[in-house]
Enzyme design. Structure first.
Site, PDB file in Angstrom:
ATOM      1  N   LYS A 159      14.946 -47.389  36.344  1.00 44.96           N
ATOM      2  CA  LYS A 159      16.076 -46.464  36.437  1.00 44.96           C
ATOM      3  C   LYS A 159      15.869 -45.375  37.487  1.00 44.96           C
ATOM      4  O   LYS A 159      16.840 -44.791  37.973  1.00 44.96           O
ATOM      5  CB  LYS A 159      16.361 -45.839  35.073  1.00 44.96           C
ATOM      6  CG  LYS A 159      16.866 -46.840  34.047  1.00 44.96           C
ATOM      7  CD  LYS A 159      17.202 -46.188  32.725  1.00 44.96           C
ATOM      8  CE  LYS A 159      17.676 -47.222  31.712  1.00 44.96           C
ATOM      9  NZ  LYS A 159      18.073 -46.622  30.422  1.00 44.96           N
TER      10      LYS A 159
ATOM     11  N   GLY B 136      10.500 -41.105  30.923  1.00 39.40           N
ATOM     12  CA  GLY B 136      11.152 -41.987  31.897  1.00 39.40           C
ATOM     13  C   GLY B 136      12.606 -41.647  32.136  1.00 39.40           C
ATOM     14  O   GLY B 136      13.081 -40.544  31.818  1.00 39.40           O
TER      15      GLY B 136
END
Length: 418
Positions: A56, A118
């Site tokens: 991502k 993350g």
């Protein structure tokens, strides 16, 4: 590939199933290594993609444009290719906001602890800020730049009011893990897990047991997919399909698990339910016999504990699957680990048959005569009653009972979807 999802490991993904329900377009799963990611993004041979763990953030340098909100978050999960120009978006923000709203997880004026660092963690931070969190703490195994460790989180246990797990801990195929122990946070009122497989993660199950409003990530997954499809096709009606698609996916993935006394009709009724719904049927005793031989002989040779150990292995394996009808042995619920595994992806239905209607048989080591049946019944009835999510009277005709199970299962899926 025109449309699809890219990530490192996608064996657990429900994305293709979800997009198939959103519209009639070709949507594929594409596992990529880091090296393959570079080639894939450089070729631009797609119209629209979703991006999942661990890419991502890694996809951002390949983009020509990035949506303002995605840029602020620092993570992209949706990319649209318009005539060779790649634009990145973050539909996870929408999905997580809708998940928290649906699950009644309040973040306003709360101390929110976000597990993981993350791309999804960055989204969770943005969502928490937008919903008015009082304080946001980022928890990491290797804290830096203002993050805290898990030990520090436990030291601040009284301050923890809401937790969002953005790590893959507890995800299939390792569903027994929980990133934290919810029981250690006395003021925990809300919990959300980005993990959606299993349907009830270890973390969420334990948080609910503590009395917290707790939701897993399936609704987030469907909502962000609908938002992504809206961007793919410039179709504002896609997000209107979220509830319907979620309801269908949830019902398809949820196992029907039958518990009850030996002789209560679990196998016969389970087969009727499975046949009616077009599902696979498994009887844990039959699986045992196929793998180990006659139960009574195994009992006599190896003892009850050895049998229960094997039974637990079978239940853990079946409980990790989706969309099954599972009939369990009469003593399966005696172990808490079995109950946990059956409930991770299942609705547990207690087939309640009066003891006088249960016939003793010689092939049941603990139910071979009337006295043994009565003893087992007295011991186990309270456990069946407490473990079952739904109770169904199984003193009736088997087809009537099966119809009742299907009706109550459908009703449960409508009411208890998150």
């Amino acid at each position: 590939m025109e449309y699809g999802c890219i990530g490192k490991k996608l064996g657990h993904s429900f994305s293709a199933v979800i997009h198939a329900k959103l519209g009639d377009y070709d949507y594929r799963l594409c596992e990529l290594t880091e090296t393959e990611l570079t080639e894939f993004m450089t070729k631009k041979d797609f119209k629209g993609i979703n991006v999942t763990i661990p890419y991502k953030e890694a996809v951002i340098p390949f983009l020509d444009h990035i949506d303002e909100s995605a840029e602020k978050i620092g993570a992209v999960n949706t990319i649209v290719n318009r005539n060779g120009v790649l634009t990145g978006y973050n539909t996870d923000f929408y999905g997580m906001t809708e998940l928290l709203k649906r699950g009644k997880v309040e973040l306003a004026d709360k101390n929110v602890f976000i597990l993981g660092t993350g791309g999804t963690s960055k989204t969770a931070r943005a969502v928490a800020r937008s919903l008015g969190a009082k304080k946001i703490s980022i928890v990491s195994r290797n804290p830096q730049d203002g993050e805290i460790s898990y030990d520090e989180m436990y030291n601040e246990a009284n301050e923890v009011e809401a937790i969002i797990n953005t790590t893959p801990v507890g995800m299939f195929p390792k569903p027994d893990a929980s990133a934290v122990d919810p029981e250690k946070f006395p003021n925990l009122g809300g919990a959300a897990d980005a993990v959606y497989n299993p349907l009830t993660t270890e973390f969420i199950g334990r948080a609910r047991a503590c009395g917290a409003n707790a939701v897993n990530g399936l609704y987030m997954l469907v909502a962000q997919a609908a938002k992504a499809a809206e961007l793919f096709f410039n179709d504002k009606t896609m997000t209107e399909k979220t509830d319907r698609v979620f309801s269908e996916i949830y019902k398809e993935k949820l196992n029907i698990v039958l518990i009850g006394m030996p002789g209560s009709g679990k196998t016969t009724i389970g087969k009727i339910v499975a046949n009616t719904l077009g599902r696979e049927f498994y009887d844990t005793d039959e699986v045992f016999v196929n793998e180990n031989g006659v139960i009574a002989d195994y009992f006599k040779k190896n003892g009850e504990k050895a049998f229960r150990d094997k039974e637990s292995e079978i239940i853990a394996e079946l409980g990790a699957k989706n969309g099954l009808v599972i009939a369990t042995g009469g003593g399966a619920v005696l172990r808490e680990e079995n109950v946990k595994h059956l409930k991770q992806n299942g609705l547990v239905i207690f087939l309640d048959r009066d003891v006088e209607n249960i016939v003793p048989t010689s092939d049941r080591p603990l139910g071979s005569d009337r006295e043994a049946i009565q003893k087992r019944y007295d011991e186990r009835y309270p456990i069946y009653s407490s473990v079952g999510d739904i109770t169904v009277d199984s003193n009736r005709d088997v087809n009537t009972v099966a119809d009742d199970i299907i009706r109550k299962f459908s009703g449960y899926c409508r009411e208890e979807q998150v």
